[in-house]
Design a protein around this motif. Sequence first.
Motif, short mmCIF file in Angstrom:
data_model
loop_
_atom_site.label_atom_id
_atom_site.label_comp_id
_atom_site.label_asym_id
_atom_site.label_seq_id
_atom_site.Cartn_x
_atom_site.Cartn_y
_atom_site.Cartn_z
N ARG A 205 0.81 -1.22 0.00
CA ARG A 205 0.00 0.00 0.00
C ARG A 205 0.84 1.27 0.00
NH1 ARG A 205 -4.24 0.44 4.51
NH2 ARG A 205 -4.51 2.36 3.33
N PHE A 206 1.91 1.29 0.80
CA PHE A 206 2.56 2.57 1.06
C PHE A 206 3.92 2.74 0.37
CE2 PHE A 206 0.02 1.92 5.13
CZ PHE A 206 -1.09 2.57 4.61
N ALA A 207 4.39 1.68 -0.35
CA ALA A 207 5.65 1.85 -1.09
C ALA A 207 5.38 1.90 -2.59
CB ALA A 207 6.60 0.69 -0.77
N PHE A 211 -1.47 1.48 -6.10
CA PHE A 211 -2.59 0.88 -5.37
C PHE A 211 -3.36 1.90 -4.52
CE2 PHE A 211 0.53 -2.61 -5.85
CZ PHE A 211 -0.22 -3.40 -6.69
N GLU A 212 -2.61 2.75 -3.82
CA GLU A 212 -3.25 3.60 -2.81
C GLU A 212 -4.34 4.52 -3.39
OE1 GLU A 212 -3.01 2.71 0.09
OE2 GLU A 212 -3.99 4.37 1.11
N PRO A 213 -4.17 5.05 -4.61
CA PRO A 213 -5.25 5.90 -5.13
C PRO A 213 -6.58 5.15 -5.30
CG PRO A 213 -3.23 6.22 -6.39
CD PRO A 213 -3.00 5.05 -5.48
N LEU A 214 -6.50 3.82 -5.44
CA LEU A 214 -7.73 3.03 -5.63
C LEU A 214 -8.29 2.50 -4.31
CD1 LEU A 214 -6.48 0.76 -8.57
CD2 LEU A 214 -7.72 2.92 -8.73
N TRP A 215 -7.54 2.68 -3.23
CA TRP A 215 -7.81 1.98 -1.96
C TRP A 215 -8.83 2.75 -1.13
CZ3 TRP A 215 -5.16 -2.54 -2.16
CH2 TRP A 215 -5.11 -3.34 -1.04
N ASN A 216 -10.03 2.89 -1.64
CA ASN A 216 -11.04 3.68 -0.91
C ASN A 216 -12.43 3.39 -1.46
OD1 ASN A 216 -11.51 5.37 -3.27
ND2 ASN A 216 -9.48 6.20 -2.85
N VAL A 262 -4.89 -3.53 9.29
CA VAL A 262 -3.73 -3.25 8.42
C VAL A 262 -4.21 -2.92 7.00
CG1 VAL A 262 -1.59 -4.20 7.50
CG2 VAL A 262 -2.26 -4.73 9.84
N VAL A 263 -5.30 -3.58 6.59
CA VAL A 263 -5.85 -3.31 5.26
C VAL A 263 -6.48 -1.90 5.21
CG1 VAL A 263 -7.62 -4.02 3.58
CG2 VAL A 263 -6.34 -5.75 4.84
N ALA A 264 -7.08 -1.49 6.33
CA ALA A 264 -7.92 -0.28 6.30
C ALA A 264 -7.24 0.98 6.81
CB ALA A 264 -9.19 -0.53 7.13
N MET A 265 -6.07 0.85 7.47
CA MET A 265 -5.48 2.02 8.13
C MET A 265 -5.05 3.11 7.13
SD MET A 265 -1.80 0.35 9.12
CE MET A 265 -0.78 1.77 9.40
N VAL A 365 -9.14 -10.44 0.10
CA VAL A 365 -9.50 -10.15 -1.29
C VAL A 365 -10.15 -8.77 -1.36
CG1 VAL A 365 -10.60 -11.01 -3.39
CG2 VAL A 365 -10.06 -12.60 -1.53
N VAL A 366 -9.56 -7.90 -2.17
CA VAL A 366 -10.13 -6.57 -2.40
C VAL A 366 -10.91 -6.65 -3.72
CG1 VAL A 366 -9.64 -4.12 -2.69
CG2 VAL A 366 -8.15 -5.55 -1.24
N TYR A 367 -12.20 -6.47 -3.65
CA TYR A 367 -13.04 -6.51 -4.85
C TYR A 367 -13.30 -5.07 -5.29
CZ TYR A 367 -14.35 -11.44 -4.72
OH TYR A 367 -14.32 -12.81 -4.78
N PHE A 368 -13.05 -4.80 -6.56
CA PHE A 368 -13.24 -3.43 -7.07
C PHE A 368 -14.62 -3.27 -7.71
CE2 PHE A 368 -8.78 -3.81 -6.40
CZ PHE A 368 -8.44 -2.56 -5.90
#
Length: 504
Positions: A205-207, A211-216, A262-265, A365-368
């Motif tokens: 997520r943070f390196a 990914f991070e722009p989609l993580w919401n 950890v997934v949501a922080m 599993v992250v479903y988009f």
Amino acid sequence: MPDDNNNTGCLVVIFGASGDLTKRKLVPALYHLWDNGMLPSNIAIMGVSRTKYSDDDWREELHGFSPGSYDADKWADFKERIHYQASDATKADAWGDIKDRMCALDKQHALGGNVLFYLSVSPQFFEPIINNIGTAEVVVEGRKYCSIDGTKSWQRIVVEKPFGSDPGSAAKLNRTLAGVFDEDAIYRIDHYLGKELVQNMLVLRFANAIFEPLWNQRYVDHIQITASETVDVGTRGSYYDSPSGGAMRDMVQSHLLQVLSVVAMEPPVSMDAADIRTEKIKVFKALRVPKADEVSKIAVRGQYGPGAVNGDPVVGYRDTEGVDPHSQTDTFAAMQFSVDTWRWGGVPFYLRSGKAMGAKKTEIVVYFKPTPHCLFRDKARNAKPNQIVINVQPDEGIRMRFEGKVPGSGLKMKEVVMDFDYVEQWQTEPPDGYATLLHDAIKGDQTLFKHRDEIQSAWDAVQPVLDYWAGNPQDDLPNYSAGTWGPPAADLMMQREGRYWRNG
Ligand SMILES: NC(=O)c1ccc[n+]([C@@H]2O[C@H](COP(=O)([O-])OP(=O)(O)OC[C@H]3O[C@@H](n4cnc5c(N)ncnc54)[C@H](OP(=O)(O)O)[C@@H]3O)[C@@H](O)[C@H]2O)c1
């Protein structure tokens, strides 16, 4: 081989030395660290339990339990650091002997008064032992506990699971700990946080920028976290079938909510333990506490009946020795959580765990969400949702699943997979979680350990479900056959929202 550059050695005092966890995980993990030069040169282990062993008896017992784990020459060297004290640490009058032995070993191995206590006993013994540690005055941060000589020392404690069985008992255990240790000396262990792929979540997520722009909530439809086991309760029926047992308490409240955090922080301001914990605590505080009348919609309990796992017959849970034939204990639990933040508003997190299930796996599993407009609607079938699958174990790795064009004329689509396979990439198996966590505790790094506020909020989020289940016995138990994916009600919970569990 020990690392002489890191000279903050300590005495690792393991309560529950004759038990399963010590033999199977803790001592092999310490040996592995030592063998890889990851332990300070001045380190010693002192096992404490009631069984009457000498030092040599215990060394033999440890080695005999998993001889394949130890190289003969290295073990001969390592075992000289292993000692045993036959005492009942829950009894105050045993502490004269325990303290004398600690002081003697401190001197023998030049440990500078540093101690890492490890509570590897059943939870009813946690508080008596903590209180006795306090009364024996072996926690004296800043000076040595056995001879006041001005040497700086530290004393820390690792506490095994389960951490309480409800919000009240967890708060009481936290108060007892706080009466003896400062919060920064308390290491509440969750071995899921020691797993490589859970830690990799922070790097993913943070390196990385992609990914991070989609993580919401704008792009993510929902998140599933599954920990399924193929094993049944086996010989641990009476332990599991107690008021503090069951899948919701044993797995969902503890391990799976830690993975969720950890997934949501949010991104922490630094990778320091305090900064990461601050962000995790915020997630726990944002967990929605369900109302009693919502429970039947957002939570499902299951219990396995007879069946077969991988072709081997399995007796039903209620027919297991030590289990009440009318037991209501959940051997499967699924629950939908909501994280009430701007990032996650409206995104359900579905967590489930069960015993005697169709396959053993722990995965996230992250479903988009679908594309805003479906250009390919008429091309044989609708596009499947994009998924990022993090296989925590087995087949450790990260897989991205998306639609691709089938070769040839015409525009046919098929799901394809981009695969990061941990073992193939790094040519090594992921390290055992206990080695990672013991190393951190000896170094004094609390990043992967639970803060008391996380534990309280996790209990608060599941307790209404446990209360509802206790007050409303379910008459269709057992409701899934051993070797399947849990009760149909868990599938229905998803299908009502147009979603499906990722099985297999
Ligand atoms: N085993 C695992 O895979 C695992 C995994 C995760 C967490 N844990 C946690 O780790 C802890 C230990 O589990 P375990 O499986 O190792 O348990 P265990 O095999 O039952 O061992 C328990 C230990 O406690 C000691 N003990 C028993 N009764 C006692 C008493 N009345 N007073 C003082 N000591 C007593 C026993 O030694 P003596 O009889 O010689 O005193 C033994 O060394 C538990 O909190 C468990 O939840 C275990």
